[in-house]
Motif scaffolding. Sequence first.
Motif, short mmCIF file in Angstrom:
data_model
loop_
_atom_site.label_atom_id
_atom_site.label_comp_id
_atom_site.label_asym_id
_atom_site.label_seq_id
_atom_site.Cartn_x
_atom_site.Cartn_y
_atom_site.Cartn_z
N SER A 101 0.50 -1.11 0.43
CA SER A 101 0.37 0.30 0.05
C SER A 101 0.86 1.32 -0.14
CB SER A 101 -1.21 0.11 1.07
OG SER A 101 0.15 0.38 1.69
N GLY A 102 2.35 1.23 -0.25
CA GLY A 102 2.51 2.22 -0.26
C GLY A 102 2.89 3.46 -1.27
N LEU A 103 3.21 3.90 -1.02
CA LEU A 103 3.27 5.70 -1.74
C LEU A 103 4.12 6.47 -2.60
CD1 LEU A 103 0.05 7.31 0.05
CD2 LEU A 103 0.07 6.68 -2.56
N PRO A 104 4.33 6.36 -3.59
CA PRO A 104 5.52 6.88 -3.94
C PRO A 104 6.26 8.46 -3.26
CG PRO A 104 4.20 6.98 -5.70
CD PRO A 104 3.44 6.82 -4.84
N VAL A 105 7.66 7.81 -2.30
CA VAL A 105 8.43 9.41 -1.82
C VAL A 105 8.72 10.15 -3.29
CG1 VAL A 105 10.37 9.91 -1.27
CG2 VAL A 105 9.46 7.70 -0.50
N ILE A 106 7.96 11.61 -2.73
CA ILE A 106 8.67 13.15 -3.90
C ILE A 106 8.95 13.94 -3.24
CG2 ILE A 106 6.35 11.69 -5.82
CD1 ILE A 106 4.35 14.25 -4.92
N THR A 107 9.31 15.19 -3.75
CA THR A 107 9.94 16.23 -2.81
C THR A 107 8.97 17.07 -3.71
OG1 THR A 107 12.27 15.87 -3.09
CG2 THR A 107 11.34 17.82 -3.27
N VAL A 108 8.94 18.14 -2.95
CA VAL A 108 7.43 19.11 -3.64
C VAL A 108 7.68 20.39 -2.79
CG1 VAL A 108 5.07 18.19 -3.59
CG2 VAL A 108 5.56 18.77 -1.23
N GLY A 117 4.75 32.73 3.58
CA GLY A 117 5.21 32.22 2.57
C GLY A 117 6.84 31.88 2.23
N ILE A 118 7.06 31.61 3.44
CA ILE A 118 8.72 31.63 3.23
C ILE A 118 8.49 29.52 2.50
CG2 ILE A 118 10.62 30.44 4.72
CD1 ILE A 118 10.64 32.71 6.30
N PRO A 119 9.04 29.18 1.95
CA PRO A 119 9.74 28.12 0.76
C PRO A 119 10.11 27.67 2.07
CG PRO A 119 11.30 29.43 -0.02
CD PRO A 119 10.42 30.38 0.69
N LEU A 120 9.99 26.46 1.57
CA LEU A 120 9.96 24.94 2.60
C LEU A 120 10.18 23.59 1.90
CD1 LEU A 120 8.89 25.13 5.76
CD2 LEU A 120 11.52 25.50 5.50
N GLU A 121 10.66 23.05 1.78
CA GLU A 121 11.45 21.74 0.55
C GLU A 121 10.71 20.85 1.32
OE1 GLU A 121 14.40 21.23 -2.55
OE2 GLU A 121 14.84 19.40 -1.60
N VAL A 122 10.20 19.76 0.63
CA VAL A 122 9.23 18.13 1.91
C VAL A 122 9.77 16.93 1.01
CG1 VAL A 122 7.28 17.17 2.61
CG2 VAL A 122 7.90 19.90 2.69
N THR A 123 9.87 16.41 1.34
CA THR A 123 9.99 14.77 0.71
C THR A 123 9.69 13.91 1.30
OG1 THR A 123 12.52 15.60 -0.42
CG2 THR A 123 11.68 13.34 -0.33
N GLY A 124 8.65 13.33 0.42
CA GLY A 124 8.25 11.99 1.41
C GLY A 124 6.60 11.15 0.81
N PRO A 125 5.79 10.40 1.45
CA PRO A 125 6.27 10.15 3.19
C PRO A 125 6.81 9.00 2.82
CG PRO A 125 4.08 8.87 1.47
CD PRO A 125 5.00 9.72 0.39
N TYR A 126 7.56 8.64 3.83
CA TYR A 126 8.02 8.43 4.87
C TYR A 126 7.05 7.54 6.19
CZ TYR A 126 11.78 9.67 2.27
OH TYR A 126 12.91 10.79 1.75
N GLY A 127 7.89 5.53 6.56
CA GLY A 127 6.75 5.58 7.62
C GLY A 127 5.96 4.74 7.51
N THR A 128 5.90 3.59 8.51
CA THR A 128 4.93 2.76 8.64
C THR A 128 4.29 2.88 9.80
OG1 THR A 128 6.58 1.06 9.35
CG2 THR A 128 6.20 0.84 7.17
N PHE A 129 4.18 3.40 10.38
CA PHE A 129 2.87 4.36 11.65
C PHE A 129 1.89 4.40 10.98
CE2 PHE A 129 1.71 6.79 15.41
CZ PHE A 129 2.38 6.25 15.88
N THR A 130 1.41 3.55 10.99
CA THR A 130 -0.23 3.22 10.01
C THR A 130 -1.24 2.23 10.75
OG1 THR A 130 0.05 1.86 8.38
CG2 THR A 130 0.61 4.78 8.15
#
Length: 345
Positions: free
Chosen positions: A101-108, A191-204
Amino acid sequence: MADTHKVRFEPVGIEIDADEDETVLDAAFRQGVMLIHGCKEGQCSACKSFLLDGDLQMGRYSTFALPDFEKDEGYVLLCRSHAYSNVEIELVNYDEDMIRSGLPVITVQTEVASVAELTHDISLLRLKLPAEHAFRFHPGQYVDITIPGTDEHRSFSMANISAAEGILEFIIKRYPGGKFSGLLENGLSLGIPLEVTGPYGTFTLRVSSDRRLVFVGGGAGMAPILALLRQMAESGNQREAVYYYGARTEGDLFHLEELAHLTEQLGGFRFVPCLSESRPPDWAGESGLVTDVLRRCEQNLAACEVYLCGPPPMIDAALPLLQDMGVPEDQIFFDKFTVTAAAED
């Protein structure tokens, strides 16, 4: 250009492509295969697996995570491993439902939508996703947020249950001098930009199970547990559940109104706040360290699923306690962070 090789995971029979210049774990993330993992830096051993066949070479790692004798036997850390031929790997720790059920890790690229104080040292940070984005996550997962102006990141769990409304919500403890959390004082204006990469983890949440749920948390560790409770409320899940939350004083408690509302929505849910230091005369909750309260109040944890999220000392105290109380390892869920990342989670 780096060569690409096939990596096959047993006993689940899943196959991915891995470039030589990426780790096997990153290759799996890229293709939406969510393997059990922790620090992603060769420090924690959560991704330890066994090489059955092929040429796999590892970068630097801690011998605490993988002792030399285990390496000699054929064990590897997937977060440090690069494939230089087609390889076959036996997973040691795995959850097949989570893998599939994993989702692709991407950077936004997100931007700060709001910062608010929850307590004297815990903040609520909300980040706005781009209007057109493909970012998705399961409730309880986390992301890496890059510290502005550096190549470093910190890991934080989402408190909300989806990205459908274009927002990521985080509960973050502020540490004096913290490279990221210190910015919450005055360095993260709107408004400050922040780069986010994920999702990670199996705490579901394991939705196919009907076992009683025991949540144990402290500090900013409320974030992923709150996400799971919100998920249960939205889906109408009425599994019996209890949440033991540890804090020092009454002033360190927050989100009490929402937790009271969740208690009304979830018929079998109880919230149990635990104060370890100063307690008012009319205190109706529990007293002492949250792990001591857990031992005192729970008689049959072996029949439960236990979710842990809090400061590293709390996790370190809880794991042997759960073992002593007979909880099977596959019924205990938590995300492992290295000290640097955990200090700001």
